[in-house]
Design an enzyme around this catalytic site. Structure first.
Site, PDB file in Angstrom:
ATOM      1  N   GLU A 149      13.661  26.982  53.571  1.00 34.81           N
ATOM      2  CA  GLU A 149      12.603  26.733  52.566  1.00 34.81           C
ATOM      3  C   GLU A 149      12.546  25.220  52.113  1.00 34.81           C
ATOM      4  O   GLU A 149      13.661  24.559  52.121  1.00 34.81           O
ATOM      5  CB  GLU A 149      12.492  27.519  51.146  1.00 34.81           C
ATOM      6  CG  GLU A 149      14.139  27.634  50.590  1.00 34.81           C
ATOM      7  CD  GLU A 149      14.405  26.423  49.471  1.00 34.81           C
ATOM      8  OE1 GLU A 149      13.252  25.548  49.234  1.00 34.81           O
ATOM      9  OE2 GLU A 149      15.546  26.292  49.266  1.00 34.81           O
ATOM     10  N   LYS A 202      17.220  22.139  57.639  1.00 37.04           N
ATOM     11  CA  LYS A 202      17.432  22.146  56.012  1.00 37.04           C
ATOM     12  C   LYS A 202      18.628  21.295  55.575  1.00 37.04           C
ATOM     13  O   LYS A 202      18.412  20.475  54.893  1.00 37.04           O
ATOM     14  CB  LYS A 202      17.571  23.659  55.600  1.00 37.04           C
ATOM     15  CG  LYS A 202      17.556  23.556  53.937  1.00 37.04           C
ATOM     16  CD  LYS A 202      16.384  23.067  53.409  1.00 37.04           C
ATOM     17  CE  LYS A 202      16.591  23.037  51.835  1.00 37.04           C
ATOM     18  NZ  LYS A 202      16.445  24.370  51.344  1.00 37.04           N
ATOM     19  N   ASN A 206      17.806  17.607  53.362  1.00 33.82           N
ATOM     20  CA  ASN A 206      18.349  17.445  52.033  1.00 33.82           C
ATOM     21  C   ASN A 206      19.409  16.243  52.144  1.00 33.82           C
ATOM     22  O   ASN A 206      19.372  15.526  50.999  1.00 33.82           O
ATOM     23  CB  ASN A 206      18.913  18.744  51.457  1.00 33.82           C
ATOM     24  CG  ASN A 206      17.958  19.501  50.984  1.00 33.82           C
ATOM     25  OD1 ASN A 206      16.665  19.327  50.910  1.00 33.82           O
ATOM     26  ND2 ASN A 206      18.240  20.659  50.316  1.00 33.82           N
ATOM     27  N   LEU A 248      12.669   6.928  46.250  1.00 38.32           N
ATOM     28  CA  LEU A 248      13.186   5.609  45.818  1.00 38.32           C
ATOM     29  C   LEU A 248      13.151   5.307  44.351  1.00 38.32           C
ATOM     30  O   LEU A 248      13.182   4.120  44.154  1.00 38.32           O
ATOM     31  CB  LEU A 248      12.168   4.687  46.689  1.00 38.32           C
ATOM     32  CG  LEU A 248      12.482   4.489  47.955  1.00 38.32           C
ATOM     33  CD1 LEU A 248      11.361   3.512  48.671  1.00 38.32           C
ATOM     34  CD2 LEU A 248      13.765   4.206  48.512  1.00 38.32           C
ATOM     35  N   CYS A 258      20.198  21.917  44.848  1.00 38.88           N
ATOM     36  CA  CYS A 258      20.376  21.977  46.347  1.00 38.88           C
ATOM     37  C   CYS A 258      21.046  20.820  46.890  1.00 38.88           C
ATOM     38  O   CYS A 258      21.915  20.900  47.531  1.00 38.88           O
ATOM     39  CB  CYS A 258      18.877  21.869  46.887  1.00 38.88           C
ATOM     40  SG  CYS A 258      17.766  23.296  46.506  1.00 38.88           S
ATOM     41  N   LYS A 261      25.247  20.923  46.654  1.00 42.05           N
ATOM     42  CA  LYS A 261      25.823  21.796  47.371  1.00 42.05           C
ATOM     43  C   LYS A 261      25.633  21.765  49.007  1.00 42.05           C
ATOM     44  O   LYS A 261      26.505  21.915  49.749  1.00 42.05           O
ATOM     45  CB  LYS A 261      25.570  23.249  46.963  1.00 42.05           C
ATOM     46  CG  LYS A 261      23.967  23.778  47.399  1.00 42.05           C
ATOM     47  CD  LYS A 261      23.869  25.100  46.952  1.00 42.05           C
ATOM     48  CE  LYS A 261      22.447  25.778  47.395  1.00 42.05           C
ATOM     49  NZ  LYS A 261      22.449  26.023  48.395  1.00 42.05           N
TER      50      LYS A 261
END
Length: 429
Positions: A149, A202, A206, A248, A258, A261
């Site tokens: 996701e 993912k 991230n 930015l 998210c 971790k």
């Protein structure tokens, strides 16, 4: 498009959004959670998280009979064609992702899954998890697919229904195509790949976003030392299509459920295979430095010592538009201020209670009363609309540290306040 029978295990941010949105696309969705009280509330259409549009989608799905809620995964998967695992994968003590919840559901349901069913990991999981889950299942007639996701809290429904891309990975091509077909109505670019690559997407995404935020915070510090304005700098580089405007904005550090971790987990994975990844470690270290730098600004604003200083905090969640306090940089800064002896009062539009050395009040003006400094930590729009002349009258010290560059310095200056931002020249009254 064929309507599918779908089970979603987990009714948190990701699970509930996934269930409600898939139901809105015409699928029949049964969403399971272990919390009895939560399931009862959801059956009544009561959504306990702050997420725009989600309550309406849940209500519509219930009314149409396409969305239902049950207690426990076993009750959801019996006739499911596709089972989405939307379970927490928190950071363990060593920085790796804790897969206990995911593995527990696999063990609980593996004998109940129908032949031909597809199990989909929606949770963020380490590379290799799909292969591991397939081994734990021990079912050659059940495929495992990775479908990460990319939902932002505060805009999760919009992100789900208007995705930049849909990523689906599996070693079973037909299973991947079946999962991709669930999103066909959305018309988004679809990346079909192997499971390991989908899982890596993912983490790579991230960690890149975290790197971008740490970079702009470092640039902001450099701007302060050189007399440049980071707002103009980021505007200037953001028009470059290779860079873009997103992520930015300097701040007190990045946080949430998210990025912390996922950066820690990818660093752990890299170390496990003997890869030195100094760029990622620098991203994490820069984030910790930014929080310390924020505390130093507050300390300087009150004369060099926080012992006994009364500090008002505006904003406690990790970003505006959500009630999520997980790994909030605001709370990290608050904890550091308290550790140096500051007396803290805070206000957040979405928060009523916070554990720790912080008094939470319902009125933002109560935060300012007799405070030696006011610190804005979360960029809620409501804070721009405050009566800053009244705030100035309530404050003991006439200084505002705006860690998000969210406020108008000229408005504060006219109210008799000194404004300190991030990467920008201060504006005195």
């Amino acid at each position: 498009m064929f309507a599918r029978r779908i089970a979603v295990v987990g009714a948190g941010y990701v699970g509930l959004t996934t269930a409600a949105c898939l139901a809105s696309l015409g699928h029949r969705v049964c969403c399971a959670d272990v919390e009895v009280a939560k399931v009862e509330r959801l059956r009544r259409g009561e959504v306990g998280i702050l997420e725009p549009e989600l309550p309406d989608l849940v209500t519509e799905g219930l009314a149409a009979g396409r969305l239902s809620f049950v207690v426990g995964a076993r009750r959801a998967v019996g006739d499911a064609e596709v089972v989405f695992l939307c379970l927490p994968t928190p950071m363990g003590e060593d920085g790796s992702a804790d897969l206990a919840a995911v593995e527990s559901v696999i063990a609980e349901t593996r004998e109940l899954l129908p032949t031909g069913c597809v199990v989909v990991t929606k949770s963020t999981v380490p590379v290799g998890t799909a292969h591991r889950l397939a081994e734990l299942l021990g079912r050659h007639d059940v495929a495992v697919v990775s479908n990460p996701e990319f939902l932002r809290e505060g805009s999760a429904v919009t992100d789900f229904l208007n995705p930049d891309r849909v990523v689906v990975g599996s070693d079973a091509q037909d299973a991947a195509e079946r999962v991709a077909a669930l999103y066909a109505r959305l018309g988004a670019p679809t990346v079909l790949t192997d499971a390991a690559s989908a899982e890596m997407v993912k983490y790579a995404a991230n960690c890149f976003l975290a790197m971008k935020l740490s970079y702009v915070n470092a640039v902001a510090e450099l701007c302060e030392r050189l007399g440049a304005n980071v707002t103009d700098v980021t505007e200037g580089i953001g028009y470059d299509r290779r860079i873009g405007q997103a992520f930015l904005q300097p701040g007190p550090g990045w946080g949430g459920s998210c990025l912390p971790k996922d950066t820690a987990a990818l660093a752990r994975v890299a170390a496990a295979v003997g890869l030195d990844f100094p760029l990622l470690q620098a991203t994490i270290d820069t984030n910790h430095h930014q929080r310390s730098r924020t505390v130093a600004k507050v300390r300087m604003a009150v004369g060099g010592s926080l012992a006994g200083a009364r500090i008002g905090l505006l904003g406690l969640t990790f970003k505006a538009g959500t009630d999520d306090l997980r790994d909030s940089p605001a709370l990290a800064v608050a904890g550091a201020l308290a550790a140096e002896g500051a007396e803290l009062t805070g206000h957040d539009p979405a928060v009523r209670v916070v554990s720790g050395p912080l008094t939470v009040v319902d009125d933002p003006y109560a935060v300012a009363k007799d405070a030696d400094a006011l610190v804005l930590l979360t960029e809620w729009p409501e804070f721009r609309a405050l009566d800053w002349t009244m705030v100035a009258e309530l404050l003991n010290g006439k200084v505002v540290i705006d860690t998000r560059n969210h406020l108008d310095p000229d408005v504060l200056s006219r109210a008799g306040l000194t404004w300190h931002g991030v990467g920008r020249p201060s504006v005195a009254c």
